[in-house]
Design a protein around this motif. Structure first.
Motif, PDB file in Angstrom:
ATOM      1  N   ASN A 197       0.814  -1.221   0.000  1.00  0.00           N
ATOM      2  CA  ASN A 197       0.000   0.000   0.000  1.00  0.00           C
ATOM      3  C   ASN A 197       0.841   1.260   0.000  1.00  0.00           C
ATOM      4  O   ASN A 197       0.358   2.320  -0.391  1.00  0.00           O
ATOM      5  CB  ASN A 197      -0.956  -0.009   1.201  1.00  0.00           C
ATOM      6  N   ASN A 198       2.085   1.157   0.451  1.00  0.00           N
ATOM      7  CA  ASN A 198       2.969   2.326   0.343  1.00  0.00           C
ATOM      8  C   ASN A 198       3.145   2.673  -1.138  1.00  0.00           C
ATOM      9  O   ASN A 198       3.049   3.843  -1.529  1.00  0.00           O
ATOM     10  CB  ASN A 198       4.313   2.022   1.025  1.00  0.00           C
ATOM     11  N   GLY A 199       3.340   1.653  -1.933  1.00  0.00           N
ATOM     12  CA  GLY A 199       3.416   1.847  -3.389  1.00  0.00           C
ATOM     13  C   GLY A 199       2.105   2.418  -3.916  1.00  0.00           C
ATOM     14  O   GLY A 199       2.106   3.291  -4.788  1.00  0.00           O
ATOM     15  N   ALA A 234       9.756  11.106   0.869  1.00  0.00           N
ATOM     16  CA  ALA A 234       9.416   9.737   1.263  1.00  0.00           C
ATOM     17  C   ALA A 234       7.948   9.664   1.663  1.00  0.00           C
ATOM     18  O   ALA A 234       7.421  10.582   2.292  1.00  0.00           O
ATOM     19  CB  ALA A 234      10.299   9.293   2.431  1.00  0.00           C
ATOM     20  N   VAL A 235       7.329   8.565   1.282  1.00  0.00           N
ATOM     21  CA  VAL A 235       5.927   8.355   1.640  1.00  0.00           C
ATOM     22  C   VAL A 235       5.879   7.545   2.938  1.00  0.00           C
ATOM     23  O   VAL A 235       6.410   6.432   3.006  1.00  0.00           O
ATOM     24  CB  VAL A 235       5.184   7.603   0.518  1.00  0.00           C
ATOM     25  N   ASP A 236       5.318   8.121   3.951  1.00  0.00           N
ATOM     26  CA  ASP A 236       5.114   7.541   5.284  1.00  0.00           C
ATOM     27  C   ASP A 236       6.410   7.389   6.076  1.00  0.00           C
ATOM     28  O   ASP A 236       6.495   7.854   7.211  1.00  0.00           O
ATOM     29  CB  ASP A 236       4.378   6.197   5.212  1.00  0.00           C
ATOM     30  N   ILE A 237       7.401   6.731   5.499  1.00  0.00           N
ATOM     31  CA  ILE A 237       8.689   6.553   6.167  1.00  0.00           C
ATOM     32  C   ILE A 237       9.728   6.261   5.082  1.00  0.00           C
ATOM     33  O   ILE A 237       9.395   5.622   4.081  1.00  0.00           O
ATOM     34  CB  ILE A 237       8.572   5.417   7.224  1.00  0.00           C
ATOM     35  N   PRO A 238      10.942   6.774   5.213  1.00  0.00           N
ATOM     36  CA  PRO A 238      11.929   6.455   4.180  1.00  0.00           C
ATOM     37  C   PRO A 238      12.086   4.938   4.050  1.00  0.00           C
ATOM     38  O   PRO A 238      12.231   4.243   5.075  1.00  0.00           O
ATOM     39  CB  PRO A 238      13.214   7.103   4.711  1.00  0.00           C
ATOM     40  N   SER A 239      12.033   4.437   2.847  1.00  0.00           N
ATOM     41  CA  SER A 239      12.073   2.982   2.649  1.00  0.00           C
ATOM     42  C   SER A 239      13.365   2.407   3.200  1.00  0.00           C
ATOM     43  O   SER A 239      14.451   2.929   2.944  1.00  0.00           O
ATOM     44  CB  SER A 239      11.955   2.666   1.163  1.00  0.00           C
ATOM     45  N   GLY A 240      13.222   1.321   3.961  1.00  0.00           N
ATOM     46  CA  GLY A 240      14.381   0.667   4.552  1.00  0.00           C
ATOM     47  C   GLY A 240      14.586   1.024   6.011  1.00  0.00           C
ATOM     48  O   GLY A 240      15.366   0.393   6.714  1.00  0.00           O
ATOM     49  N   VAL A 289       9.888  10.476  -5.620  1.00  0.00           N
ATOM     50  CA  VAL A 289       8.993  10.084  -4.527  1.00  0.00           C
ATOM     51  C   VAL A 289       9.326   8.637  -4.171  1.00  0.00           C
ATOM     52  O   VAL A 289       9.292   7.753  -5.032  1.00  0.00           O
ATOM     53  CB  VAL A 289       7.510  10.212  -4.954  1.00  0.00           C
ATOM     54  N   ASP A 290       9.672   8.430  -2.914  1.00  0.00           N
ATOM     55  CA  ASP A 290      10.035   7.087  -2.453  1.00  0.00           C
ATOM     56  C   ASP A 290       8.809   6.422  -1.833  1.00  0.00           C
ATOM     57  O   ASP A 290       8.417   6.724  -0.707  1.00  0.00           O
ATOM     58  CB  ASP A 290      11.177   7.203  -1.429  1.00  0.00           C
ATOM     59  N   ALA A 291       8.195   5.516  -2.597  1.00  0.00           N
ATOM     60  CA  ALA A 291       7.010   4.799  -2.112  1.00  0.00           C
ATOM     61  C   ALA A 291       7.283   3.289  -2.205  1.00  0.00           C
ATOM     62  O   ALA A 291       6.454   2.512  -2.671  1.00  0.00           O
ATOM     63  CB  ALA A 291       5.786   5.183  -2.940  1.00  0.00           C
ATOM     64  N   VAL A 292       8.485   2.890  -1.796  1.00  0.00           N
ATOM     65  CA  VAL A 292       8.855   1.477  -1.932  1.00  0.00           C
ATOM     66  C   VAL A 292       8.350   0.670  -0.728  1.00  0.00           C
ATOM     67  O   VAL A 292       7.606  -0.294  -0.887  1.00  0.00           O
ATOM     68  CB  VAL A 292      10.383   1.323  -2.115  1.00  0.00           C
ATOM     69  N   PHE A 293       8.760   1.078   0.482  1.00  0.00           N
ATOM     70  CA  PHE A 293       8.258   0.393   1.690  1.00  0.00           C
ATOM     71  C   PHE A 293       7.793   1.430   2.701  1.00  0.00           C
ATOM     72  O   PHE A 293       8.434   2.467   2.871  1.00  0.00           O
ATOM     73  CB  PHE A 293       9.358  -0.422   2.391  1.00  0.00           C
ATOM     74  N   GLY A 294       6.723   1.085   3.394  1.00  0.00           N
ATOM     75  CA  GLY A 294       6.265   1.921   4.508  1.00  0.00           C
ATOM     76  C   GLY A 294       6.350   1.107   5.787  1.00  0.00           C
ATOM     77  O   GLY A 294       7.370   0.457   6.045  1.00  0.00           O
TER      78      GLY A 294
END
Ligand SMILES: NC(=O)C1=CN([C@@H]2O[C@H](COP(=O)(O)OP(=O)(O)OC[C@H]3O[C@@H](n4cnc5c(N)ncnc54)[C@H](O)[C@@H]3O)[C@@H](O)[C@H]2O)[C@@H](O)CC1
Ligand SMILES: Nc1ncnc2c1ncn2[C@@H]1O[C@H](COP(=O)(O)OP(=O)(O)O)[C@@H](O)[C@H]1O
Ligand SMILES: [K+]
Length: 505
Positions: free
Chosen positions: A58-60, A151-157, A119-124
């Motif tokens: 859903n982050n994606g 970053a979306v929600d939290i930086p991925s990783g 926009v980083d939407a890889v992992f939340g």
């Protein structure tokens, strides 16, 4: 105070809003996408060419949604889906379908450096294991591009609860986090990976939080407004009203620590301060802080009737700054913890190192006890290695507080304070100007002074406020001087200036 939620709590809140309140998941995602699109087009970045990199969850989905909104506003947007479509979540699948209907440009193997914002939407909050393989390469490429990142929600990783990097993590300039900030955005690596944190209201139903007991919902972030109540002084009060502090501090070569704590304590509002210290530094204390009273002892006879009387006199006790780790200091610590009754006692610096050899003393001491270790001292108190501690600071501090029933102020670039009731406070004020010798002594003094000045001297809820104020002093002092140029006594000077501002509010 602002609430902070863990990844697990956030998932529960999402599910509650969707399943019980019947807000469709797609509505939440639409609001998340809108918030991200607004952050991308704020004046901070050039939004000429936008690349949205999406994972399968859903982050994606949030990312694809933001891409569609931006596309419809006329921005030039490309979407790179970094993952196997067979693994798409329902939300992601829907968003990709809508995006295709709107003819959004999907790209494969993008040249990241061609874009003006990513926009980083890889992992939340769904990141469940260290990032390896192809995803690791992609996150590395985002970082190496040196293109600004939202970053979306939290930086991925980044681990949403501990702030540790799970193999690799995106270095964001701005993080748009949904509904509530997450602890990992501030703690450890989170501080340097999240950039500017913006909290987006996406319509999460939070009455559940309000009704939950504090154990279940327990992270907070202090705000400047919270300090307002700290320095209201009863106009007809006398020095007794504002509290008597006994500060057991200083030794032959460490008068400075005692003086820094003592002056900070008085300038934070304590009505009276008395030192209990070695006779070797008597003159130094008298000449540098004549406002303080003094009881001195001979290190051969550290326990005296005077100590008993001073403890009786005091409303609040502090022990540690500069007392040394000599056996005589250990004797005093033991005496204090066994005889302090229910008076609040702040234990810092050398007293923590002495305590680490006799943890049973802390267990049997009457509350409230407040320990203020930095990570090194905390490692000695717990017997855990620094790296083990840092892998999950909230867990380590929480377990410590549960075991010993104390307030623990775990000092770090982002200090975490946990009270015995389980409430945790992540401090977001302060900067590297505070990383200077004696800054912790000043904090101890401020905590003592604020406790003393409180109507109820045992009101431990003021402790996170004292930590926040200390951070503000670092910021203000570095504004005036430079981060490298600040020394601990500047923080005390700043204390009076900042208190004046608060008094005028
Ligand atoms: N309706 C909802 O539930 C909402 C969710 N929201 C967004 O959804 C996010 C959470 O979504 P999800 O729970 O789907 O989780 P994520 O999208 O954060 O990640 C889960 C996906 O990543 C994979 N994954 C996890 N760790 C991995 C690793 N190390 N290497 C490779 N793959 C890995 C999982 O198998 C899964 O496919 C939030 O962070 C937020 O951005 C928001 O849109 C608000 C509404
Ligand atoms: N990089 C930083 N950013 C913000 N605060 C910091 C940073 N480094 C240190 N601090 C704060 O400065 C204080 C240092 O305390 P401590 O290590 O006990 O110093 P000392 O023992 O020299 O008095 C703590 O309150 C800590 O949270
Ligand atoms: K992300």
């Amino acid at each position: 105070m602002k609430k902070i939620v863990t990844g697990e709590q956030m998932k529960k809140l999402d599910q509650y809003t969707i399943n019980s309140m019947k807000v469709p998941s797609s509505v939440l995602m639409e609001r998340a996408g809108l918030a991200v699109s607004e952050a991308v087009t704020c004046k901070r970045f050039s939004a000429d060419r936008i690349l949205v990199v999406c994972g399968c969850g859903n982050n994606g989905g949030d990312g694809v949604c933001a891409a569609r909104i931006l596309h419809l506003k006329g921005y030039k947007v490309s979407v790179f889906v970094a993952g196997d479509p067979k693994k798409f979540s329902e939300g992601m699948r829907e968003q990709v379908e809508i995006a295709r209907n709107y003819r959004i440009n999907f790209v494969k193997n993008p040249d990241y450096a061609e874009y003006t914002v990513i926009v980083d939407a890889v992992f939340g909050v769904g990141l469940s294991r260290p990032v390896t393989g192809r995803m690791r390469v992609i996150l590395g490429q985002i970082n190496e591009s040196h293109v600004p990142v939202v970053a979306v929600d939290i930086p991925s990783g980044l681990n949403s609860d501990t702030g540790t990097v799970m193999g690799i993590a995106v270095q964001a300039d701005v993080t748009v986090t949904m509904a509530y900030a997450k602890p990992g955005l501030f703690l450890r690596d989170g501080q340097t990976h999240s950039g500017h944190v913006m909290v987006a209201d996406i319509g999460i139903y939070d009455t559940r939080l309000k009704n939950q007991d504090e154990d279940n919902f327990c992270f907070f972030r202090t705000d400047k407004e919270d300090l307002g109540s700290l320095f209201i002084r009863q106009e007809n009060g006398n020095k007794g009203t504002f509290g008597k502090v006994l500060l057991i501090a200083g030794s032959k070569n460490m008068a400075g620590a005692a003086l820094l704590s003592g002056e900070a304590c008085m300038r934070a509002g304590a009505g009276m301060l008395k030192f209990y210290t070695t006779n070797e530094i008597r003159e130094s204390i008298l000449s540098n802080l004549p406002e303080a009273m003094l009881s001195v002892f001979d290190t051969k006879e550290p326990l005296s009737e005077q100590l008993e009387k001073d403890m009786e006199w005091a409303d609040v006790i502090g022990i540690g700054p500069g007392i040394s780790t000599e056996p005589y200091a250990g004797q005093i610590l033991e005496y204090v913890l066994k005889n302090k009754g229910n008076k609040p006692c702040v234990i810092d610096a050398d007293a923590l190192n002495l305590l680490s050899l006799h943890m049973s003393l802390l267990k049997s001491a009457a509350p409230p006890c407040i320990v203020t270790p930095h990570i090194g001292e905390f490692s000695r108190l717990t017997g855990m290695s620094v790296s083990e501690l840092c892998s999950d600071i909230p867990k380590a501090v929480r377990e410590f507080v549960q075991e010993y029933g104390v307030v623990c102020v775990c000092k770090d670039a982002r200090t975490l304070t946990i009270l015995p009731n389980g409430c945790a406070y992540i401090n977001t004020s302060g900067n590297s100007a505070l990383a200077t010798a004696g800054s912790g002594d000043v904090l101890t003094g401020i905590i003592l002074g604020i406790l003393a000045g409180s109507d109820n001297h045992a009101d431990i809820r003021v402790i996170p406020l004292a930590v926040y104020l200390h951070g503000i002093l670092g910021e203000a002092a570095s504004f005036r001087r430079s981060k490298a140029g600040v020394i601990a006594s500047d923080l005390i000077e700043e204390l009076t200036i900042q208190n004046k501002k608060l008094e005028n509010q």
